[in-house]
Design an enzyme around this catalytic site. Structure first.
Site, PDB file in Angstrom:
ATOM      1  N   ASP A  76       0.827  -1.173   0.054  1.00 29.91           N
ATOM      2  CA  ASP A  76       0.068   0.115   0.004  1.00 29.91           C
ATOM      3  C   ASP A  76       0.823   1.444   0.165  1.00 29.91           C
ATOM      4  O   ASP A  76       0.457   2.318  -0.563  1.00 29.91           O
ATOM      5  CB  ASP A  76      -1.074  -0.026   1.090  1.00 29.91           C
ATOM      6  CG  ASP A  76      -1.664   1.429   1.489  1.00 29.91           C
ATOM      7  OD1 ASP A  76      -2.282   1.547   0.483  1.00 29.91           O
ATOM      8  OD2 ASP A  76      -1.517   1.884   2.313  1.00 29.91           O
TER       9      ASP A  76
ATOM     10  N   HIS B 269      -6.341   6.786   3.061  1.00 29.04           N
ATOM     11  CA  HIS B 269      -6.262   8.057   2.336  1.00 29.04           C
ATOM     12  C   HIS B 269      -5.030   8.085   1.524  1.00 29.04           C
ATOM     13  O   HIS B 269      -4.950   9.157   0.753  1.00 29.04           O
ATOM     14  CB  HIS B 269      -6.573   8.957   3.163  1.00 29.04           C
ATOM     15  CG  HIS B 269      -7.968   9.057   3.912  1.00 29.04           C
ATOM     16  ND1 HIS B 269      -9.056   9.594   3.161  1.00 29.04           N
ATOM     17  CD2 HIS B 269      -8.041   8.857   5.042  1.00 29.04           C
ATOM     18  CE1 HIS B 269     -10.216   9.393   4.221  1.00 29.04           C
ATOM     19  NE2 HIS B 269      -9.441   8.792   5.439  1.00 29.04           N
ATOM     20  N   ARG B 270      -4.113   7.271   1.419  1.00 26.18           N
ATOM     21  CA  ARG B 270      -3.010   7.276   0.801  1.00 26.18           C
ATOM     22  C   ARG B 270      -3.259   7.408  -0.671  1.00 26.18           C
ATOM     23  O   ARG B 270      -2.692   8.344  -1.323  1.00 26.18           O
ATOM     24  CB  ARG B 270      -2.100   5.958   1.138  1.00 26.18           C
ATOM     25  CG  ARG B 270      -0.590   6.564   0.630  1.00 26.18           C
ATOM     26  CD  ARG B 270       0.256   5.155   0.905  1.00 26.18           C
ATOM     27  NE  ARG B 270       0.244   4.741   2.083  1.00 26.18           N
ATOM     28  CZ  ARG B 270       0.886   5.031   3.036  1.00 26.18           C
ATOM     29  NH1 ARG B 270       1.672   5.884   3.166  1.00 26.18           N
ATOM     30  NH2 ARG B 270       0.565   4.480   4.383  1.00 26.18           N
ATOM     31  N   ALA B 271      -4.077   6.600  -1.060  1.00 32.08           N
ATOM     32  CA  ALA B 271      -4.346   6.591  -2.684  1.00 32.08           C
ATOM     33  C   ALA B 271      -4.941   7.719  -3.026  1.00 32.08           C
ATOM     34  O   ALA B 271      -4.628   8.295  -4.195  1.00 32.08           O
ATOM     35  CB  ALA B 271      -5.490   5.621  -2.943  1.00 32.08           C
TER      36      ALA B 271
ATOM     37  N   VAL C  30      -1.807  10.318  -3.433  1.00 32.63           N
ATOM     38  CA  VAL C  30      -1.128   9.708  -4.454  1.00 32.63           C
ATOM     39  C   VAL C  30      -1.869   9.981  -5.933  1.00 32.63           C
ATOM     40  O   VAL C  30      -1.089  10.609  -6.977  1.00 32.63           O
ATOM     41  CB  VAL C  30      -1.003   8.194  -4.585  1.00 32.63           C
ATOM     42  CG1 VAL C  30      -0.460   7.676  -5.742  1.00 32.63           C
ATOM     43  CG2 VAL C  30       0.161   7.808  -3.226  1.00 32.63           C
TER      44      VAL C  30
END
Ligand SMILES: [Zn+2]
Length: 365
Positions: free
Chosen positions: A198, A279-281, A284
């Site tokens: 991830d 919330h990383r996506a 990114v």
């Protein structure tokens, strides 16, 4: 001189090329993971990308390749020298390609502080590690799934933060560590832990190319390259130079690319719909979309940028079960992408085609 196989001569694999280029424009996107079988041009592409990236201006005698034009990005050593009134010597260098062996230890990667020397002589001595030579270059890890998890963690941290801080016994040393992280793995040889997966910003799954004409192109180009590397590279020189120039222009434009709340809503809608955890996506996708807009020479991000970014940021973050759900999610994204591509192609130049095709043949994936 050894001639690296030209990036633009790699047949197909557009998604991989796009992920690499966007990371080169904006290294703080945070790394590309390329998954695929052996012999699918993974390491060729990474090497080729480093070879075509624009030359960089560095502090000539700094092991961290500090940027003399950016006082915010100096290592502790250069900063001290500058503060003491020294004018830093400059040089121009090629973008470095660093190949990290899977046996690499933490010390080897981050570098070491000589504590004994500090105590005895009262001077701080830092032995640079791999992150030092990788600053402003490309750090390549083949079979990253075999690397120690802790080391992968360190690499991902540095790639995203752009800095390496080593602290021991109250002494610390800090240097910039902005690099393009490219990891490859063959899924048949073991998976990466989901937590680490991830944290890779972008992920591309590549397969061997089935199309016969494209396979013939691959074969032909490979043979010609092996017979006469210099002659072959000379043929691609102009196309390579054009891409180098386009990346340099995009890097300069990137800080000016803007977005508004509606773009953030578009991203949130996409990730909520695809039921992506965390919330990383979202972050990114935003960073990647900005880089994609810059690559297309646009100052405002658009929906096609967001969708093409999502295509790189989501594959490794979707729920794996139930299978049907994942497939229909991907299909929906694919449909939206098709529309976005069609829209993008109405304008020019097409921001989705990362690399101009060679003049003589049209290559299909
Ligand atoms: Zn420095």
């Amino acid at each position: 001189m050894f001639q690296v196989f030209p990036f633009t001569a790699i047949v197909g694999q557009e998604r991989m090329k796009r992920a690499l280029i966007l990371n080169a424009i904006s290294p703080q996107i945070g790394g590309v993971l390329i998954r695929g079988e052996r012999g699918t041009a993974k390491s060729t592409a990474a090497r080729a990308l480093a070879a075509l990236l624009p030359d960089i201006r560095v502090v000539a005698d700094c092991p961290f390749a500090c940027d003399p034009t950016d006082p915010d990005l100096l290592c502790d050593r250069c900063r001290e020298r500058r503060d003491a009134g020294e004018s830093l010597p400059e040089a121009v260098r090629q973008t470095s390609f660093i190949n990290l062996p899977v046996s690499a230890t933490e010390d080897r990667v981050v570098g070491t502080l000589d504590i004994e020397r500090a105590i005895k002589l009262g001077e701080r001595h830092f032995e640079p590690g791999v992150l030092a030579s990788a600053n402003r270059g490309l750090l390549y890890v083949d079979e990253i799934n075999l690397l120690d998890d802790h080391v992968v963690d360190l690499l991902l941290d540095s790639a995203a933060m752009g800095v390496n801080v080593v602290e021991r016994e109250g002494i610390s040393f800090r240097h910039p560590a902005r690099f393009i992280l490219v990891g490859t793995m063959n899924p048949e040889e073991g998976e990466l832990r989901p937590q680490l997966l991830d944290r890779f910003a972008l992920c591309v799954d590549i397969e061997g190319i089935a199309d016969r004409a494209a396979r013939v192109d691959i074969l032909e180009r490979r043979v010609r390259y092996e017979q006469d590397p210099e002659g072959f590279c000379a043929e691609w020189c102009a196309i390579e130079a054009a891409l180098t120039e386009r990346i340099a222009t995009a890097r300069a434009l990137l800080p000016e690319v803007t977005y508004d709340r509606s773009h953030l809503y578009a991203i949130a809608e996409l990730t909520a719909e695809m039921r992506v955890d965390g919330h990383r996506a979202d972050i990114v996708i935003l960073k990647t979309a900005l880089a994609h807009a810059a690559f297309g020479g646009r100052r405002v991000v658009g929906e096609p940028d967001i969708l093409l970014a999502a295509e790189l940021a989501l594959p490794h973050r979707l729920h794996r079960s139930p299978l049907e759900d994942t497939q229909s999610q991907l299909q929906r994204l694919e449909q939206r992408l098709e529309r976005a591509r069609a829209e993008a192609e109405e304008g020019e130049p097409s921001p989705s085609s990362s690399v101009p095709e060679p003049a003589k043949k049209k290559v299909t994936r």
